[in-house]
Design a protein around this motif. Structure first.
Motif: not given
Length: 609
Positions: A107-114, A119-124, A134-137, A143-150
């Protein structure tokens, strides 16, 4: 071969070579197959626990009993060890690991910079979409823990676009201060972009700069008496420090191999770490033979040329030592791979950390190799003393026979030299033309076929021939070598299990000598003979099972001329299997599509005699 017959793994000697560092360890059985991959925060402590604790469950006890060798890969952090462990488990699928049947990527973290408000989201899955990944995790929970902290530190939205685009008032995330409500215009694009920039910097590993900026803002807020804002920034900084964990190979661009060399006492070790798209895919260890007084640069030049030319090199090779004629080697590799290949002997920052990691692994592999080599030398020397041989044997060959009630008999020949198993010299012999179950005849046929080739110079003459068996098998070997006129050049030893068939009670018979020989149960020479015998037994059983399986899956219908796969399938479907085909008459067979009368008569005759 029962578990009690296996030679014990010298755990104490191996544990002495281990560092107290994070890393991954691999357990291998006698055949060299990886049976377990694990990670550890402290390799020395974790691996030693397998061999010093008694309260293991049945699975762990069975696994440890099969360990014949172990390998390690040192990492910087436990999180990095976890990623590497998952990569290796996915690739090797060891027997004693928990294996997942899905083949999803990490899994990765996706940032929709366009987007205007990213949006920050979980991606696989595939990473071909717009935005940054960003990753891999190591796991989805990571990933979910990192998103929660971010979300606590940087209030960047994580809601779906369909939810975001249809809001008329802020959602609950705004109420609990996890979002700044860009959906209803509660935050300016500039402030939101600043939070997005901080997210990117943090996930790129530049968290120190983020903290510096937050500290500067906190001090300005304090100076301006904006104590609530200063307290909020202070809490952000504290939260950032708790989730700050570096992944040394994450975020790399392109394909990189890290090649490090260490030389000690004329023994060279080359460690290769493979990094693809920012993911550590694992490491491999090589021990090239080198002449005396060879330096690391020469070893690297020869290794890179042999290893990569013809196989395609990655975009960059990070090497531990400078290489003479580096530009020439780069040109050759680039032409061979079809893209530019750069060799980098001097690197900084993260890439220096990768190189230090490879050098550390090379050091540990070299120490373990030299410890193992010293142990092997002691075994050969003790064998010479125990058997009163004229010289230390340089080459040992061992034969064993395997069959199931005389079916699919296979003989094995394994070879050991002073460096251990010489697997490229192993041979198997499918035994034909003897009465089933006649082990003496099988042994004689295998020995004749092997040593006629040796006599013709097609293989080296061994110093010691080990036969798995007693006086009867030993007599067959002596007779064959006498006929071929090699009996004066080879010492022949038979090894059989004692009355209670326990390891350490083996009985040895030496050709030309009276009586029986027994070595002490803890004698290194006996451990060597046990290892060679068990390897011959394993190699014979593997060959026998393969041959028996092929024989048992062979159908008599395959031997009938004119009856191809489609017609065989039609027959079996029509009559419900081979038994139904055998019971069918010629007329019934001829009614099957594709079967004429002549072929039907041939089928009936073959199946019914």
């Amino acid at each position: 071969m029962s578990e009690s017959d296996r030679p014990a793994f010298d755990a104490r000697a191996f544990i002495r070579t281990l560092p107290q560092s994070p890393g991954v360890y691999r357990m291998l059985d006698a055949s060299g197959t990886v049976i377990y991959v694990g990670k550890a925060r402290n390799l020395k402590r974790r691996v030693s626990s397998y061999f010093t604790r008694q309260a293991h469950n049945a699975k762990t006890q069975s696994m440890v009993a099969q360990v014949a060798d172990m390998q390690i890969a040192v990492t910087h952090t436990e999180a990095e060890a976890l990623i590497l462990e998952n990569n290796l488990i996915k690739e090797l699928r060891p027997r004693y690991n928990v294996l997942l049947r899905d083949d999803k990527s990490y899994p990765y973290i996706h940032l929709s910079t366009h987007q205007r408000f990213p949006r920050l989201s979980f991606h696989r899955g595939g990473r071909q979409g717009q935005g940054r990944y960003f990753g891999p995790f190591p796991s989805a929970s990571a990933v979910r823990e990192t998103l929660n902290h971010l979300q606590k530190v940087f209030p960047v939205r994580q809601c779906r676009d369909s939810f975001f685009e249809n809001r008329s008032r802020p959602c609950l995330q705004y109420q609990i201060e996890r979002c700044t409500a860009p959906c209803v215009g509660y935050v300016s694009e500039e402030d939101y972009a600043r939070d997005v920039r901080h997210v990117e910097m943090f996930l790129d590993g530049d968290s120190n700069r983020v903290i510096d900026e937050l500290v500067a803002r906190m001090e300005r807020a304090s100076e301006n008496l904006a104590f609530e804002e200063a307290a909020r920034l202070r809490d952000r900084i504290a939260a950032l420090r708790t989730i700050q964990e570096r992944q040394y190979v994450a975020g790399a661009k392109g394909d990189v191999d890290v090649v490090a060399c260490r030389i000690r006492e004329a023994v060279a070790c080359v460690q290769v770490f493979v990094i693809r798209n920012g993911t550590n895919l694992g490491n491999r260890t090589f021990f090239p033979r080198v002449p005396d007084a060879t330096d690391a640069g020469e070893v690297l030049y020869a290794f890179i040329a042999r290893h990569y030319l013809g196989g395609g090199a990655p975009q960059e090779l990070i090497v531990s030592d400078d290489i003479e004629d580096r530009e020439v080697l780069e040109e050759a590799l680039s032409g061979d791979a079809g893209h530019r290949v750069r060799i980098s002997p001097r690197v900084r920052g993260e890439r220096r950390r990768w190189l230090d990691l490879a050098l550390s692994n090379a050091d540990h592999a070299l120490s373990a190799r030299m410890s193992t080599q010293a142990s092997m030398d002691r075994r050969f020397e003790d064998l010479q003393d125990g058997l009163a041989l004229d010289a230390i044997p340089e080459r040992i060959e061992c034969f064993d026979i395997s069959h199931t009630q005389g079916e699919a008999t296979v003989a094995s020949c394994v070879v050991f030299n002073r460096e251990g198993p010489a697997k490229s010299d192993y041979r198997r012999f499918n035994i034909e033309g003897i009465e089933g179950g006649d082990d003496y005849a099988a042994m004689r046929q295998a020995l004749e076929r092997r040593y006629l080739r040796v006599k013709r110079g097609e293989a080296p003459v061994p110093d010691l021939l080990l036969i798995d068996g007693g006086r009867g098998q030993l007599a067959q070997a002596v007779a064959v070598l006498g006929e071929i006129q090699l009996d004066d050049e080879i010492t022949v030893v038979g090894i059989s299990k004692g009355p209670r068939r326990r390891p350490g009670e083996e009985v040895l018979h030496i050709a030309g000598r009276e009586g029986e020989y027994r070595l002490a149960p803890d004698a290194p020479g006996l451990h060597l003979l046990q290892q060679v015998r068990d390897e011959a037994h394993r190699f014979a059983i593997t060959g026998h099972r393969g041959r028996r399986g092929r024989k048992r899956t062979h159908s008599v219908l395959e031997d009938i001329p004119g009856l191809g796969p489609k017609r065989r399938q039609a027959l079996l479907k029509q009559f419900g299997g081979l038994r139904g085909v055998r019971r069918a008459g010629v007329e019934d067979l001829a009614r099957v599509q594709g079967i004429n009368r002549a072929l039907a008569e041939r089928i009936h005759q073959t199946l019914n005699g």
